[in-house]
Scaffold this active site. Structure first.
Site, short mmCIF file in Angstrom:
data_model
loop_
_atom_site.label_atom_id
_atom_site.label_comp_id
_atom_site.label_asym_id
_atom_site.label_seq_id
_atom_site.Cartn_x
_atom_site.Cartn_y
_atom_site.Cartn_z
N VAL A 168 -3.37 4.37 2.66
CA VAL A 168 -3.56 5.04 3.95
C VAL A 168 -4.90 5.78 3.98
O VAL A 168 -5.62 5.73 4.98
CB VAL A 168 -2.39 6.00 4.26
CG1 VAL A 168 -2.69 6.87 5.47
CG2 VAL A 168 -1.11 5.22 4.48
N CYS A 182 -2.06 7.94 -5.48
CA CYS A 182 -0.64 7.57 -5.49
C CYS A 182 -0.47 6.24 -6.24
O CYS A 182 -1.26 5.33 -6.04
CB CYS A 182 -0.17 7.42 -4.04
SG CYS A 182 1.50 6.81 -3.86
N TYR A 224 0.84 -1.20 0.00
CA TYR A 224 0.00 0.00 0.00
C TYR A 224 0.87 1.24 0.00
O TYR A 224 2.04 1.20 0.36
CB TYR A 224 -0.98 0.01 1.18
CG TYR A 224 -0.35 0.30 2.53
CD1 TYR A 224 -0.23 1.61 3.00
CD2 TYR A 224 0.11 -0.73 3.34
CE1 TYR A 224 0.34 1.88 4.24
CE2 TYR A 224 0.68 -0.47 4.57
CZ TYR A 224 0.79 0.83 5.02
OH TYR A 224 1.36 1.09 6.24
N CYS A 225 0.27 2.34 -0.44
CA CYS A 225 0.95 3.63 -0.41
C CYS A 225 -0.02 4.65 0.20
O CYS A 225 -0.84 4.29 1.03
CB CYS A 225 1.43 4.04 -1.80
SG CYS A 225 0.14 4.19 -3.04
N ALA A 226 0.08 5.90 -0.21
CA ALA A 226 -0.71 6.96 0.41
C ALA A 226 -2.21 6.82 0.16
O ALA A 226 -3.02 7.06 1.04
CB ALA A 226 -0.23 8.33 -0.06
#
Length: 128
Positions: A115, A91, A85-87
């Site tokens: 996130v 993203c 996962y990222c932001a």
């Protein structure tokens, strides 16, 4: 308007959604697996170390997508599944990470929402 284009035949729709679920998981499923002790994957936060330290999913390991190379994966057996996962949906870091992992022959899924999705579900982050 949905009536302008008919839906796909059921068999095609089933194949599409089965494939989609093979590539992605969601925040709720990841949270459930982590909190019940049934996680059979390594959760990778692929953002920068600074972003990770400011707040990450509890239990996640920080490995920025640009550092995903075989040497940095050596601690996990070859068949280990990764969830990245990222932001958030704005993203593409998780996509870059998933591509790198897949090219290295590692099983991988993306946690959709990142996130942003995690927080939208009402879950909390952990700072370090």
């Amino acid at each position: 308007m949905t009536t302008m284009i008919p839906p796909a035949p059921p068999a095609d729709a089933a194949a599409h959604f089965a494939a989609l679920l093979a590539y992605e998981t969601d925040c709720w499923d990841v949270h459930h697996a982590l909190t019940t002790g049934t996680a059979d994957f390594v959760l990778l936060d692929v953002r920068s170390p600074e972003d990770y330290a400011a707040g990450h999913v509890p239990g996640a390991v920080n490995l920025p997508h640009g550092r995903i190379v075989e040497r940095n994966l050596a601690q996990w057996p070859a068949g280990t599944e990764f969830v990245v996962y990222c932001a958030g949906p704005h993203c593409n870091g998780a996509d870059k990470a998933a591509l790198r992992l897949a090219r290295l022959g590692r099983p991988v899924r993306k946690m959709i929402g990142g996130v942003t999705g995690w927080l939208d579900e009402g879950f909390t982050l952990q700072a370090t």
